[in-house]
Design a protein around this motif. Structure first.
Motif, PDB file in Angstrom:
ATOM      1  N   UNK A   1       0.743  -1.134  -0.164  1.00  0.00           N
ATOM      2  CA  UNK A   1      -0.078   0.218  -0.254  1.00  0.00           C
ATOM      3  C   UNK A   1       1.206   1.365  -0.618  1.00  0.00           C
ATOM      4  N   UNK A   2       1.929   1.523   1.018  1.00  0.00           N
ATOM      5  CA  UNK A   2       2.831   2.653   1.078  1.00  0.00           C
ATOM      6  C   UNK A   2       3.538   2.620  -0.229  1.00  0.00           C
ATOM      7  N   UNK A   3       4.248   1.583  -0.727  1.00  0.00           N
ATOM      8  CA  UNK A   3       5.062   1.231  -2.279  1.00  0.00           C
ATOM      9  C   UNK A   3       4.355   2.681  -3.146  1.00  0.00           C
ATOM     10  N   UNK A   4       2.838   1.948  -3.368  1.00  0.00           N
ATOM     11  CA  UNK A   4       1.594   2.522  -4.087  1.00  0.00           C
ATOM     12  C   UNK A   4       1.226   4.220  -4.083  1.00  0.00           C
ATOM     13  N   UNK A   5       1.107   4.519  -2.567  1.00  0.00           N
ATOM     14  CA  UNK A   5       1.024   5.213  -2.276  1.00  0.00           C
ATOM     15  C   UNK A   5       2.656   6.548  -3.527  1.00  0.00           C
ATOM     16  N   UNK A   6       3.671   5.837  -2.588  1.00  0.00           N
ATOM     17  CA  UNK A   6       5.000   6.597  -3.094  1.00  0.00           C
ATOM     18  C   UNK A   6       4.427   7.241  -4.368  1.00  0.00           C
ATOM     19  N   UNK A   7       4.480   5.385  -5.312  1.00  0.00           N
ATOM     20  CA  UNK A   7       4.926   6.462  -6.749  1.00  0.00           C
ATOM     21  C   UNK A   7       3.436   6.563  -6.637  1.00  0.00           C
ATOM     22  N   UNK A   8       2.237   6.662  -6.633  1.00  0.00           N
ATOM     23  CA  UNK A   8       0.649   7.059  -7.193  1.00  0.00           C
ATOM     24  C   UNK A   8       1.662   9.161  -7.134  1.00  0.00           C
TER      25      UNK A   8
END
Length: 245
Positions: free
Chosen positions: A90-97
């Protein structure tokens, strides 16, 4: 109730990852999406370099620090262990977003391939790179890698079983086919802009740095089995060494 919430949390985290993965395909390839890696510059070149470099650094630090065993040991005192991997995803996805949202085009071109065969070849290589990445995750265990296996075990009341050391398919030829796929995907482009070059250079540097830490953890986890595997199989390019394990 708790088991159901954890399962939903894991599923939603996975869906967010898969959405960002698909968007990233279009973002890097300048395909289909409203905002991609290239475009008209909106800020000065220096500011664009600083912003883009900072976004990539944030993603790299999050991706590496949260993957380390010492961090996981501390983190699972705060986050329940069954959803630790889902939280990482989840946090990886948010950083990518955040990276996609705040990315700054820089203008300027390093190369532009105008011949139809050359352009087609590079686009095909780009797609192959992404396919290698995706297929590589399934060869080890896609659902464990992205947290679904963990929450499913918890939901069904089973004790989580760590993955065994295996050498399937692509992993018989390179130790890190997933990273090999990323390198192809990031460098195979018919239009190499300054922004794309910065992205490719920094992500390549991150990949080779990450491998150092990842392999140290793998040796700690699997001991001589992984050490012997390292002796036989190339790290990232399918050349040299004996390609069997």
């Amino acid at each position: 109730m708790k088991k159901t919430l954890f399962l939903l949390y894991g599923a939603l985290s996975y869906l967010l990852f898969f959405g960002t993965f698909l968007y990233s395909f279009g973002f890097v390839g300048n395909l289909f999406v409203p905002k991609s890696i290239d475009g008209a510059p909106q800020v000065s070149l220096l500011n664009a370099i600083l912003i883009n470099g900072g976004l990539l650094l944030l993603f790299a630090l999050q991706h590496s620090i949260m993957a380390r065993p010492a961090f996981k040991k501390w983190w699972t005192k705060i986050i329940p262990e069954p959803i630790e991997r889902s939280t990482y995803v989840l946090i990886s996805s948010l950083c990518l977003m955040l990276l996609v949202w705040q990315w700054q085009p820089m203008g300027g071109f390093i190369w532009v391939v105008k011949s139809a065969p050359g352009e087609a070849l590079l686009i095909v290589l780009f797609v192959i790179g992404w396919l290698i990445v995706l297929l590589s995750t399934f060869m080890i265990n896609h659902f464990d890698l992205f947290g679904l296996r963990q929450v499913w075990f918890y939901f069904t009341g089973k004790k989580y079983e760590p993955l065994r050391f295996r050498v399937p398919y692509f992993y018989k030829y390179v130790r890190h086919p997933l990273y090999f796929g990323w390198l192809i995907a990031f460098w195979a482009t018919p239009v190499m802009s300054a922004a794309h070059l910065l992205f490719a250079l920094l992500t390549t540097g991150y990949i080779f740095t990450a491998i150092i830490f990842e392999e140290r953890d793998l040796v700690n986890d699997f001991g001589n089995r992984y050490s012997e595997y390292k002796k036989k199989v190339p790290m990232i390019l399918p050349v040299g060494k004996k390609k069997t394990a």
